[in-house]
Scaffold this motif. Sequence first.
Motif, PDB file in Angstrom:
ATOM      1  N   ASP A 277       0.818  -1.214   0.000  1.00 10.10           N
ATOM      2  CA  ASP A 277       0.000   0.000   0.000  1.00 10.10           C
ATOM      3  C   ASP A 277       0.853   1.267   0.000  1.00 10.10           C
ATOM      4  O   ASP A 277       0.455   2.293  -0.557  1.00 10.10           O
ATOM      5  N   THR A 280       1.840   1.872  -3.467  1.00  8.48           N
ATOM      6  CA  THR A 280       0.706   2.395  -4.222  1.00  8.48           C
ATOM      7  C   THR A 280       0.523   3.889  -3.969  1.00  8.48           C
ATOM      8  O   THR A 280       0.301   4.675  -4.902  1.00  8.48           O
ATOM      9  N   LEU A 284       0.757   7.056  -6.595  1.00  4.99           N
ATOM     10  CA  LEU A 284      -0.293   8.059  -6.752  1.00  4.99           C
ATOM     11  C   LEU A 284       0.280   9.471  -6.617  1.00  4.99           C
ATOM     12  O   LEU A 284      -0.042  10.363  -7.405  1.00  4.99           O
ATOM     13  N   GLN A 287       2.372  10.398  -9.666  1.00  7.12           N
ATOM     14  CA  GLN A 287       1.602  10.621 -10.888  1.00  7.12           C
ATOM     15  C   GLN A 287       0.706  11.851 -10.814  1.00  7.12           C
ATOM     16  O   GLN A 287       0.574  12.601 -11.791  1.00  7.12           O
ATOM     17  N   LYS A 325     -10.367   6.740  -6.823  1.00  4.00           N
ATOM     18  CA  LYS A 325      -9.114   6.473  -7.546  1.00  4.00           C
ATOM     19  C   LYS A 325      -8.174   5.637  -6.668  1.00  4.00           C
ATOM     20  O   LYS A 325      -7.559   4.677  -7.135  1.00  4.00           O
ATOM     21  N   ALA A 326      -8.065   6.004  -5.395  1.00  4.73           N
ATOM     22  CA  ALA A 326      -7.207   5.257  -4.478  1.00  4.73           C
ATOM     23  C   ALA A 326      -7.719   3.835  -4.299  1.00  4.73           C
ATOM     24  O   ALA A 326      -6.933   2.877  -4.266  1.00  4.73           O
ATOM     25  N   SER A 328      -9.324   2.015  -6.398  1.00  3.58           N
ATOM     26  CA  SER A 328      -9.020   1.220  -7.586  1.00  3.58           C
ATOM     27  C   SER A 328      -7.557   0.793  -7.618  1.00  3.58           C
ATOM     28  O   SER A 328      -7.222  -0.308  -8.065  1.00  3.58           O
ATOM     29  N   LYS A 329      -6.678   1.643  -7.109  1.00  2.00           N
ATOM     30  CA  LYS A 329      -5.250   1.316  -7.087  1.00  2.00           C
ATOM     31  C   LYS A 329      -4.909   0.363  -5.940  1.00  2.00           C
ATOM     32  O   LYS A 329      -4.080  -0.530  -6.082  1.00  2.00           O
TER      33      LYS A 329
END
Length: 359
Positions: A277, A280, A284, A287, A325-326, A328-329
């Motif tokens: 995590d 991830t 995020l 990006q 969005k988080a 989904s990641k």
Amino acid sequence: MVHTPHSHPPRWPTAEEITAFFDGQLLQGTSLERLVEQAAALASYAVGRVRADGRGVARDARGDTLATTPPPGAASVPVVTGGTVWVDGPPGPVGRHFLDRLALTVTVVERWGMSGSSSISPPIDLLLDPSSSEIAQRWARKQLGLSAETQVRVAICGGQADRVESFVATLGGIEKVIARTSRRDKTLVLLAARSSGPVEVPGVPTGVRAAHGRVVGAEHAPTAYLTARDAYRFARPSPSDRGPYQAVAGVWLNGGRLSGLAALCRLKRDDIEIVPDVKTLAALAEQYGEHVIQLLEAYATTDSLRKAAAEVLVHHNSVSYWVQKAESKLGYSLTGPYRRAQLFICLCLYRLWKDDGDE
């Protein structure tokens, strides 16, 4: 054995006396010759330091010069810088402690040339160092005019030099600045605490990171430093010169309120970055920008999208978008049991991983 004649064998100093002696030698500044001479006088036995090439220094209990080669039966231990130190006295736990401390002190003297008081660390550095001995701590407190019970706190700040100076001046107008020092790119300030509560400041200059630790008696000053350091790792650069600040902004954090989160600061960066995590969240942020992390922090520490939006001054639809969005990641819904708490912990780990934390 080579020592001053006695009707009875000399009494070894206690382990505490030995520790105090060698700490005192380093605090006062010493040379190899003086160290060996004073050590022999303390032990009442001949003491020597012999390097790998056979050179060195040796003295008997009266201070007379001896051959550096240890006499038969003398106890010795190796020195990190090569060769050995020896004492012509009876072996035993206290004798071994004496030799170990002598070897350590010789290493410091030979590596860093502790030949005068200019080599001594500033009192504040000794006071805040968790590895300092009690002897060093007492010396530092005396130099700073502190009793063991004097209530102190430590503030840490970093950023543009003139802005840091401005903030230190602000602190000095609230609580007395006892001393200050620098560590890497940070300024550490030792303050005489007026109360056990937090220091209320009107603001932190834009771009400056700042935090303070728990109020403790000066005899526990390393704790004040460690709690300030832990808080600093979670602190973020100030967004404006004046408050009030939203909690999620991470401005002027209080290490006394970290509670169990402080334990996360003991983790190594390598241990943190293997958490999926955290990877991830890092992706995020890379990006889409660090503002996404702040949005997620607001969501993780409130109980609704609207409250989170109010924390970061955006529309709740924006928070909803980035939460989805988080999710989904990350691969799971943040509305599930304990998932929001899990996100909060991982966000803390991400902050620590990004900070890297070395003082």
